[in-house]
Design a protein around this motif. Structure first.
Motif, mmCIF file in Angstrom:
data_model
loop_
_atom_site.group_PDB
_atom_site.id
_atom_site.type_symbol
_atom_site.label_atom_id
_atom_site.label_comp_id
_atom_site.label_asym_id
_atom_site.label_seq_id
_atom_site.Cartn_x
_atom_site.Cartn_y
_atom_site.Cartn_z
ATOM 1 N N GLU A 178 -39.653 -5.045 -7.071
ATOM 2 C CA GLU A 178 -39.256 -5.137 -8.481
ATOM 3 C C GLU A 178 -39.656 -3.906 -9.291
ATOM 4 O OE1 GLU A 178 -37.448 -7.124 -10.142
ATOM 5 O OE2 GLU A 178 -37.279 -9.001 -9.050
ATOM 6 N N GLU A 179 -40.734 -3.233 -8.883
ATOM 7 C CA GLU A 179 -41.172 -2.020 -9.598
ATOM 8 C C GLU A 179 -40.388 -0.785 -9.165
ATOM 9 O OE1 GLU A 179 -43.384 -4.103 -8.028
ATOM 10 O OE2 GLU A 179 -43.742 -5.185 -9.908
ATOM 11 N N PRO A 280 -34.004 -9.076 -9.377
ATOM 12 C CA PRO A 280 -33.450 -9.743 -10.573
ATOM 13 C C PRO A 280 -34.282 -9.520 -11.830
ATOM 14 C CG PRO A 280 -34.436 -11.338 -9.043
ATOM 15 C CD PRO A 280 -34.362 -10.030 -8.317
ATOM 16 N N ASN A 281 -35.590 -9.429 -11.695
ATOM 17 C CA ASN A 281 -36.421 -9.209 -12.883
ATOM 18 C C ASN A 281 -36.182 -7.824 -13.477
ATOM 19 O OD1 ASN A 281 -37.587 -11.743 -12.629
ATOM 20 N ND2 ASN A 281 -39.274 -11.002 -11.362
ATOM 21 N N VAL A 286 -33.662 -4.479 -17.831
ATOM 22 C CA VAL A 286 -32.708 -3.455 -18.277
ATOM 23 C C VAL A 286 -31.771 -4.039 -19.326
ATOM 24 C CG1 VAL A 286 -30.781 -1.997 -17.564
ATOM 25 C CG2 VAL A 286 -32.821 -2.138 -16.129
ATOM 26 N N ILE A 287 -31.294 -5.257 -19.082
ATOM 27 C CA ILE A 287 -30.396 -5.904 -20.042
ATOM 28 C C ILE A 287 -31.089 -6.084 -21.385
ATOM 29 C CG2 ILE A 287 -29.189 -8.068 -20.559
ATOM 30 C CD1 ILE A 287 -28.646 -8.287 -17.522
ATOM 31 N N PHE A 342 -20.266 -11.110 -19.012
ATOM 32 C CA PHE A 342 -20.101 -11.285 -17.578
ATOM 33 C C PHE A 342 -21.212 -12.163 -17.023
ATOM 34 C CE2 PHE A 342 -22.191 -7.235 -18.484
ATOM 35 C CZ PHE A 342 -23.394 -7.352 -17.790
ATOM 36 N N ASN A 343 -20.947 -12.759 -15.871
ATOM 37 C CA ASN A 343 -21.936 -13.575 -15.177
ATOM 38 C C ASN A 343 -22.933 -12.655 -14.491
ATOM 39 O OD1 ASN A 343 -23.261 -15.217 -13.128
ATOM 40 N ND2 ASN A 343 -21.681 -16.750 -13.501
ATOM 41 N N ILE A 344 -24.215 -12.918 -14.677
ATOM 42 C CA ILE A 344 -25.233 -12.032 -14.103
ATOM 43 C C ILE A 344 -25.162 -12.006 -12.582
ATOM 44 C CG2 ILE A 344 -27.100 -13.743 -13.924
ATOM 45 C CD1 ILE A 344 -28.974 -11.449 -14.992
ATOM 46 N N ASN A 345 -24.621 -13.063 -11.973
ATOM 47 C CA ASN A 345 -24.500 -13.110 -10.517
ATOM 48 C C ASN A 345 -23.407 -12.179 -9.989
ATOM 49 O OD1 ASN A 345 -26.558 -15.026 -10.180
ATOM 50 N ND2 ASN A 345 -25.140 -16.725 -10.571
ATOM 51 N N LYS A 346 -22.603 -11.640 -10.897
ATOM 52 C CA LYS A 346 -21.548 -10.698 -10.494
ATOM 53 C C LYS A 346 -22.042 -9.243 -10.472
ATOM 54 C CE LYS A 346 -18.087 -13.604 -10.026
ATOM 55 N NZ LYS A 346 -17.390 -13.792 -8.733
ATOM 56 N N VAL A 347 -23.237 -9.025 -10.956
ATOM 57 C CA VAL A 347 -23.774 -7.658 -10.994
ATOM 58 C C VAL A 347 -24.070 -7.184 -9.574
ATOM 59 C CG1 VAL A 347 -25.663 -6.191 -11.813
ATOM 60 C CG2 VAL A 347 -24.724 -7.991 -13.300
ATOM 61 N N ARG A 348 -23.811 -5.896 -9.326
ATOM 62 C CA ARG A 348 -24.081 -5.275 -8.034
ATOM 63 C C ARG A 348 -25.191 -4.242 -8.192
ATOM 64 N NH1 ARG A 348 -22.258 -8.008 -4.037
ATOM 65 N NH2 ARG A 348 -21.985 -6.150 -2.741
#
Length: 374
Positions: A178-179, A280-281, A286-287, A342-348
């Motif tokens: 995550e870091e 994911p964190n 970033v968001i 957008f759905n966060i699960n669609k992010v690449r």
């Protein structure tokens, strides 16, 4: 600096001796012409008849046709592979070019089995009149670019093709934490042992701290290892063919490339491959930093906070929106209601990569020939 004299293996000595007995030969299309052809191909434009592509380099003609039919952009490296293979075939008087996909029964079973053992998948076959000798242009993630085979005794020479400015195998780095700190893994060490010296020099570096930039500082020894052992481990090649500064096809022993090329190393913070988000964190942070709102898995963010993501090659059409250099979402997965939704699960998430690079731009065919014939 005087080059260290390293003995050639029996296989290298045989193929190098035969190659340099042939007259020096310019590649059938120089880099400047290949770039023009590449632009025609990626823009889906007809290749002008003046290039006589189907006659001069039928494999390249076929690759462009397949690219147009599939709608997928052709890779520029394919151009050089086809051009170098055709030039080498011309030198060895292998004048018949067979499209293997259209003629799957052309190769006898012993040769197919031999190719399979080296993780080679035939694409094009260049042969002499009685099919006693063949140059097989191949593909496959675990194999080199081609193999020159004498059919009668199954003698095989494995050949890699490289442009004057090119990379060795570019590998995705293991999933960082995550870091964003770079790590290694047993799987990576097993698949890419030749890259471990380079990677070990930057273990713990945060990819988020260098986002949008590349790492190019490596010890000379680690880069030499990355290049020289790239084709002497699991993906073995005897020799490498490239073009010299005057466009002459030139052959070098793969394990001696560091003697003839300027070498560099690179970790790219954003490679070409992308996957489901594994941090994911970090994405949520970033968001939030961009003022976005995440609620029930749906992201709402100002359009001005996003950058366009463009396709590689061709017309560089916009394909998505970058949240930052590590994360993006495809256009078709976005809705626009003032802001982007957008759905966060669609992010690449984009993987960083590591590779050794080779610069042959000052290579001289005649210098190489004299060195190995002395």
């Amino acid at each position: 600096m005087e080059k260290e004299k390293i003995p050639l293996s029996k296989t290298q000595n045989e193929i190098m001796a035969e190659f340099y007995e042939k007259p020096p030969t310019k590649v059938v299309f120089r880099k400047r012409i290949r770039e023009k052809l590449w632009k025609f191909a990626t823009k889906r434009e007809d290749i002008p008849e003046e290039y006589d592509l189907k006659e001069i380099c039928p494999a390249l003609f076929c690759e462009i046709e397949k690219s147009i039919a599939s709608g997928r952009n052709i890779q520029s490296a394919i151009f050089s592979e086809c051009v170098y293979a055709q030039t080498l075939a011309n030198m060895f008087l292998l004048n018949n070019c067979i499209i293997f996909q259209e003629n799957p029964n052309f190769l006898p079973q012993p040769i197919l089995s031999l190719l399979k053992s080296y993780s080679l998948v035939a694409r094009y076959v260049y042969s002499n009149e009685d099919n006693s000798r063949m140059l097989i242009q191949a593909g496959g993630p675990g194999g080199v670019d081609s193999a020159l085979i004498t059919v009668i005794d199954l003698n095989i020479y494995k050949i890699e093709f490289k442009e004057p400015w090119s990379k060795g195998t570019e590998a995705d780095l293991p999933n960082y934490c995550e870091e964003g700190k770079l790590i290694s893994s047993l799987e990576f060490e097993d698949k890419h042992p030749y890259l471990m010296d380079m990677l070990s020099e930057h273990i713990g570096t945060s990819i988020f701290d260098i986002r949008g930039h590349n790492i190019s500082k490596f010890s000379p020894d680690s880069v030499i290892t990355a290049v020289s052992k790239n084709y002497t481990s699991k993906m073995f090649a005897d020799v490498c063919c490239t073009e010299d500064k005057k466009g002459l096809l030139t052959m070098l022993p793969c394990n001696q490339i560091p003697q003839w090329a300027l070498l560099m190393g690179e970790i790219r913070s954003t490679g070409k491959n992308h996957y489901e988000v594994w941090t994911p964190n970090a994405l949520k942070n970033v968001i939030e930093e961009k003022g976005g709102i995440l609620e029930n898995g749906i992201v709402q963010i100002e359009k001005s906070k996003l950058l366009f993501r463009r396709q590689r090659g061709g017309n560089r059409a916009i394909s998505g929106h970058k949240i930052n250099e590590s994360f993006f979402v495809y256009l078709q997965d976005c809705k626009e209601v003032g802001d982007k939704i957008f759905n966060i699960n669609k992010v690449r998430q984009v993987k960083p990569t590591i590779a050794g690079k080779m610069d042959f731009k000052e290579l001289d065919y005649f210098e190489v020939k004299e060195y190995y014939q002395s």
